[in-house]
Design a protein around this motif. Structure first.
Motif, PDB file in Angstrom:
ATOM      1  N   ALA A  30      42.459  36.471  40.844  1.00  0.00           N
ATOM      2  CA  ALA A  30      42.440  37.322  39.654  1.00  0.00           C
ATOM      3  C   ALA A  30      40.999  37.631  39.231  1.00  0.00           C
ATOM      4  N   LEU A  31      40.150  36.627  39.273  1.00  0.00           N
ATOM      5  CA  LEU A  31      38.745  36.829  38.912  1.00  0.00           C
ATOM      6  C   LEU A  31      38.050  37.728  39.936  1.00  0.00           C
ATOM      7  N   LEU A  32      38.372  37.533  41.202  1.00  0.00           N
ATOM      8  CA  LEU A  32      37.786  38.369  42.242  1.00  0.00           C
ATOM      9  C   LEU A  32      38.225  39.818  42.087  1.00  0.00           C
ATOM     10  N   GLY A  48      36.979  45.464  40.635  1.00  0.00           N
ATOM     11  CA  GLY A  48      37.559  46.649  40.026  1.00  0.00           C
ATOM     12  C   GLY A  48      38.935  46.978  40.550  1.00  0.00           C
ATOM     13  N   ILE A  49      39.684  45.953  40.998  1.00  0.00           N
ATOM     14  CA  ILE A  49      41.056  46.140  41.478  1.00  0.00           C
ATOM     15  C   ILE A  49      42.015  45.722  40.374  1.00  0.00           C
ATOM     16  N   ASP A  50      42.846  46.646  39.927  1.00  0.00           N
ATOM     17  CA  ASP A  50      43.800  46.367  38.853  1.00  0.00           C
ATOM     18  C   ASP A  50      45.117  45.888  39.462  1.00  0.00           C
ATOM     19  N   CYS A  75      46.583  42.208  50.560  1.00  0.00           N
ATOM     20  CA  CYS A  75      45.283  41.978  51.204  1.00  0.00           C
ATOM     21  C   CYS A  75      44.415  40.959  50.472  1.00  0.00           C
ATOM     22  N   LEU A  76      44.138  41.209  49.202  1.00  0.00           N
ATOM     23  CA  LEU A  76      43.192  40.344  48.507  1.00  0.00           C
ATOM     24  C   LEU A  76      43.734  38.934  48.305  1.00  0.00           C
ATOM     25  N   LEU A  77      44.938  38.811  47.768  1.00  0.00           N
ATOM     26  CA  LEU A  77      45.490  37.473  47.529  1.00  0.00           C
ATOM     27  C   LEU A  77      45.616  36.666  48.819  1.00  0.00           C
ATOM     28  N   PRO A  78      46.130  37.243  49.925  1.00  0.00           N
ATOM     29  CA  PRO A  78      46.178  36.471  51.172  1.00  0.00           C
ATOM     30  C   PRO A  78      44.800  36.118  51.721  1.00  0.00           C
ATOM     31  N   ALA A  79      43.772  36.897  51.349  1.00  0.00           N
ATOM     32  CA  ALA A  79      42.424  36.643  51.868  1.00  0.00           C
ATOM     33  C   ALA A  79      41.762  35.435  51.213  1.00  0.00           C
ATOM     34  N   VAL A  80      42.140  35.131  49.975  1.00  0.00           N
ATOM     35  CA  VAL A  80      41.479  34.055  49.226  1.00  0.00           C
ATOM     36  C   VAL A  80      41.909  32.690  49.762  1.00  0.00           C
ATOM     37  N   ALA A 112      31.406  32.518  46.992  1.00  0.00           N
ATOM     38  CA  ALA A 112      32.243  33.114  48.040  1.00  0.00           C
ATOM     39  C   ALA A 112      31.560  33.041  49.401  1.00  0.00           C
ATOM     40  N   ALA A 113      32.373  32.796  50.441  1.00  0.00           N
ATOM     41  CA  ALA A 113      31.848  32.745  51.806  1.00  0.00           C
ATOM     42  C   ALA A 113      32.958  33.124  52.776  1.00  0.00           C
ATOM     43  N   ILE A 114      32.661  33.970  53.742  1.00  0.00           N
ATOM     44  CA  ILE A 114      33.623  34.233  54.811  1.00  0.00           C
ATOM     45  C   ILE A 114      33.941  32.907  55.490  1.00  0.00           C
TER      46      ILE A 114
END
Length: 352
Positions: free
Chosen positions: A61-63, A68-70, A84-89, A128-130
């Protein structure tokens, strides 16, 4: 290239996936470059205190806010967040990485030779880090794994003119696991860095020898003076000062190696041209099993370039009831297998 009406509609939907991939990777790249420490432990703790959000959900959520993703907005942003974003974290535990045999064995002070240096550095909590290679779903949705440590994470780095060249963060250690598992017999690795791959390959009883090809004499000296003496099986390792591509073409074929690991780049941007140079040289080394560092990210970049070329052609094509190519053929040309094959054959139809 021309698709039928039906296949062109499928192609347009695929184009939307590629646009989404590009948006997320661009946002992640900007975040990692400009504000990787924007999320902090206190804010995550406040969001998870009542148990309504998990640690992963709080960080996501913070990311999303930073990018700028709602997540609760329009359909495009909701899908980007959900798929995409949630599975990436990924929430990482530093202890899982500091337990690595290299980390426990190789304890070294900062040192410098010429323009290169070994430095002890620390990621603060939630920087954050890959933390792995690119993941790709069946519909070509790409998920770049982005990790966040719950506590400070110490790591070694090699710098060139104070710019990080190679690090021992999850991006390096996790993505080396498959190549290390494959190591056996006579091994050659292109690129030295901190010697992480050479260390683990030499530890394996199934590995007879590890030959490291490195073109920088300063990096070699830095390694031999500060790191190699700490390796339990350093006697298995020899370092040759040479250009990777020249060695792979002219010297390696006569050595009859069993496995090769190529790691001569910083990231996909400089890695793709080198990948395209090395892949055709596999034919000069028959019987050698080749592995490439962050190959998923390299193939992702090549896939996006190939699709951009296909998109350009399709926008100028005439579509009818029957096309001269099918959508399934287009999809096949974008698979990892097709990209590897065409890279090895030197037939990728675009410039990197």
């Amino acid at each position: 290239m021309s698709l039928s009406f039906t296949d062109y509609e499928k192609f347009r939907r695929l184009a939307a996936v590629f646009r989404r991939n590009y948006r997320l990777t661009s946002l992640f790249a900007a975040y990692l470059t400009h504000c990787p420490e924007w999320i902090d432990k206190e804010t995550v703790g406040a969001l998870t205190a009542d148990g309504a959000l998990t640690e992963k959900e709080a960080v996501a959520a913070l990311l999303a806010e930073a990018l700028g993703i709602d997540a609760a907005g329009g359909a495009e942003d909701r899908a980007l967040y959900r798929d995409c974003l949630l599975p990436a974290v990924r929430i990482l535990d530093a202890k899982e990485f500091t337990a690595d045999a290299y980390m426990k064995t190789v304890r070294v002070a900062d040192a410098k030779v010429g323009r290169f240096a070994i430095k002890n550095e620390i990621y603060p909590a939630y920087r954050a880090a890959i933390c792995g290679d690119m993941e790709v779903t069946a519909d070509f949705t790409e998920i770049p794994p982005l990790g966040f440590f719950k506590e400070p994470f110490p790591f070694l780095a090699v710098t060139e003119d104070d710019n990080e060249w190679m690090t021992l963060t999850p991006a390096d250690t996790v993505t080396s696991r498959i190549p290390i598992a494959a190591a056996r017999g006579k091994v050659v690795t292109y690129g030295l860095g901190l010697g992480y791959y050479a260390f683990h390959a030499a530890e394996k009883p199934s590995v007879e020898s590890v030959t490291v090809i490195e073109k920088s004499p300063d990096v070699i000296r830095l390694f031999k003076e500060n790191l190699l003496p700490l390796f339990p099986h350093g006697e298995k390792i020899r370092v040759i000062e040479a250009d990777a591509f020249d060695y792979a073409e002219h010297a390696a074929p006569g050595e009859r190696y069993d496995v090769a690991f190529v790691d001569t780049w910083r990231d996909a941007s400089d890695g793709c041209p080198m990948y395209l140079r090395m892949k055709p040289l596999e034919k000069k080394n028959p019987g050698v099993e080749f592995h490439y560092w962050i190959e998923g990210f390299l193939l992702s970049r090549l896939r996006s370039l190939r699709f951009a070329k296909l998109l350009e052609r399709e926008e100028n094509a005439t579509h009818g009831a029957v096309g001269d190519v099918t959508f399934d053929e287009v999809k096949m040309s974008l698979t990892d297998e097709a990209l590897r094959r065409d890279a090895a054959n030197g037939t990728l139809d675009f410039c990197v």
